[in-house]
Design an enzyme around this catalytic site. Structure first.
Site, PDB file in Angstrom:
ATOM      1  N   CYS A 118     -27.890 -39.231  -9.848  1.00  0.00           N
ATOM      2  CA  CYS A 118     -26.943 -38.157  -8.980  1.00  0.00           C
ATOM      3  C   CYS A 118     -27.616 -36.772  -9.325  1.00  0.00           C
ATOM      4  O   CYS A 118     -28.667 -36.451  -8.609  1.00  0.00           O
ATOM      5  CB  CYS A 118     -25.673 -38.101  -9.552  1.00  0.00           C
ATOM      6  SG  CYS A 118     -24.363 -37.290  -8.430  1.00  0.00           S
ATOM      7  N   HIS A 134     -23.845 -44.139  -9.099  1.00  0.00           N
ATOM      8  CA  HIS A 134     -23.339 -44.326 -10.524  1.00  0.00           C
ATOM      9  C   HIS A 134     -22.866 -45.681 -10.736  1.00  0.00           C
ATOM     10  O   HIS A 134     -22.528 -46.455  -9.596  1.00  0.00           O
ATOM     11  CB  HIS A 134     -22.255 -43.624 -10.576  1.00  0.00           C
ATOM     12  CG  HIS A 134     -22.219 -41.982 -10.603  1.00  0.00           C
ATOM     13  ND1 HIS A 134     -22.913 -41.402 -11.640  1.00  0.00           N
ATOM     14  CD2 HIS A 134     -22.128 -41.138  -9.581  1.00  0.00           C
ATOM     15  CE1 HIS A 134     -23.133 -39.920 -11.490  1.00  0.00           C
ATOM     16  NE2 HIS A 134     -22.641 -40.026 -10.153  1.00  0.00           N
TER      17      HIS A 134
END
Length: 491
Positions: A333, A435
């Site tokens: 991310c 994630h």
């Protein structure tokens, strides 16, 4: 006031007193007895978040509590989520959607408006489930935050729900914590408290009995139970960075993760921390990123600011040296964005508008945009001759585009037709927006072997989470007087 199966609120004498774990355990107790139960936290401040099936964002702890209750997480389980982006400000997320950034003094007044959202979500859950387990935030005795409170007693009074107060005896001063917290409440709030729970006790309970008797005599409130210290218990943290897991001698892979000032979703690394053949370390301010096979750059709530923080620590130089010596790097991310060429923030989403130069390792440019991307995804990891099912979740405001002529390759094919998981041409650096990618055993094995581990023993991260929740539920059933909470609780 007597409790019923309808709702019960757990408040704590301090942060990290055990509220999240106790609520998760109570959810699992009720779930095992056939009660349709849901978790609820009116207001949460955390950088660990989860994406719900209805496309919103909630605190990670509430997603774990929903898992304990055997249900899918919903935005109504955490209607107000505050994600700090500075020492005095935070992004405000209402029922799963980011609405604005706000300074603390402005939010203090805004809580009157947020209460309507909180009560709407609580009503929704109350109409859907038989029981609601509610988690407070911090402590109800924080006098400076009492006005317009929606996180603790302010909510309990509005919703007319009973409260139990939990304290961590391992910190010391447990009787002062409990007695003092109750004393600082108003008369109506004190009447709402139906008892105390003492958490993380080590030793012979008989040595504690005189203190328990004193507390009950002084307050007129029962001690519902004393929970033992559960060694080795590790349930996904709401926000705190857990202790480093360093193993010497038998490790097959050394992994380090720098602790950025606004690190987010560090639960991504729980599966790595738990593995007995992986030496895992968080690297903090003032330390160096050295002596590792794999460096992982984590997510961040303030990517450009944390990129500057990373450089201030000299970690950019450590990463480049690590790569020159043949080491591997993964960015997740915000960490993925840092590995690119530029990060542009023309709208000032994370602070002052501007452009930051990335680490220049992957051929991507990122632009931060007002619309946050929130989704649960599935796909395939196509790598080293493998085609492995992969799933995870995305929470990011930035969109990254590969530069024309780049030789970097996307190695994750998502079911919605998108590509993710960029690998550099040298096969040393991997970046992804997903994630939770290490939670899947086969994916973790593949990435760790790429980083140099060799064959690792199989470890089922989901099974470990189930076992941990059942341990907590077993302890609750063994050590709490559940009849004081729910006289009508099914056997």
């Amino acid at each position: 006031m007597k409790s019923s199966l309808n709702a019960l609120m757990v408040q704590g004498t301090t942060s990290d007193a055990g509220k999240s774990v106790l609520v998760a355990g109570l959810c699992r107790v009720l779930y095992r007895r056939g009660v349709r139960v849901a978790p609820f936290k009116p207001q949460n401040m955390a950088l660990n978040s989860a994406v719900t099936s209805d496309g919103g964002e909630i605190g990670r702890a509430q997603a774990v509590q929903a898992f304990a209750a055997g249900i899918e997480p919903s935005v109504h389980m955490n209607p107000v989520l505050l994600k700090p982006n500075s020492d005095t400000g935070a992004q405000i997320i209402l029922q799963g959607k980011a609405i604005t950034n706000m300074e603390a003094d402005c939010y203090h007044d805004y809580k009157k408006t947020a209460l309507h959202v909180v009560m709407d979500s609580f009503q929704h859950l109350s109409e859907t489930y038989d029981s609601i387990m509610i988690e407070g935030a911090g402590s109800p005795a924080e006098i400076n935050l009492r006005e317009n409170d929606i996180a603790n007693m302010g909510f309990a009074e509005s919703a007319d729900v009973p409260v139990i107060i939990v304290a961590d005896i391992d910190r010391g001063g447990v009787f002062a914590h409990l007695y003092g917290t109750l004393a600082l409440l108003s008369e109506s709030e004190q009447a709402r408290v139906i008892g105390f729970v003492i958490n993380r006790f080590r030793g012979d309970i008989r040595l504690l009995q005189s203190g328990l008797d004193w507390l009950e005599q002084k307050t007129g409130k029962p001690v519902i139970g004393v929970l033992p210290y559960l060694h080795g218990l590790d349930i996904e943290a709401e926000d705190a960075i857990v202790a480093t897991e360093v193993r010497e001698g038998d490790e097959k892979l050394k992994v380090v993760v720098p602790v950025l000032s606004r690190i987010s979703n560090h639960t991504d690394f729980d599966a790595l921390r738990h593995h007995p053949e992986i030496s895992f370390r968080y690297i903090r301010k003032g330390e160096r990123l050295r002596h590792a096979d794999l460096i992982i750059l984590p997510g961040s709530k303030s990517t450009r600011a944390d990129l500057a923080f990373l450089r201030a620590q000299g970690w950019d130089k450590d990463i480049m040296q690590h790569l020159r010596y043949g080491g591997k790097v993964i960015g997740i991310c915000g960490g993925y964005q840092m590995l690119g060429q530029t990060i542009r923030d023309p709208l000032g989403i994370e602070g002052e508008p501007g452009v930051s130069q990335g680490l220049g390792i992957l051929d991507i440019d990122t632009e931060l945009m007002a619309q946050k991307y929130l989704t649960n995804v599935q796909g395939s990891l196509c790598f080293d001759g493998n085609n492995i099912p992969v799933k995870g979740y995305e929470i990011h405001a930035g969109y990254s585009h590969r530069r024309d002529g780049s030789r970097d390759q996307a190695i994750i094919r998502l079911q919605d037709g998108r590509e993710d998981g960029l690998m550099d041409d040298a096969n040393q650096v991997f970046g992804t927006y997903l994630h939770g990618i290490f939670d899947q055993t086969e994916v973790m094995q593949c990435l760790c072997q790429w980083a140099g581990s060799g064959e690792l023993q199989t470890l089922d991260h989901v099974r470990l989470k189930e076992d941990a929740l059942n341990r907590v539920a077993d302890a609750i059933e063994a050590h709490l007087d559940l009849a004081l909470l729910w006289p009508e609780l099914p056997k």
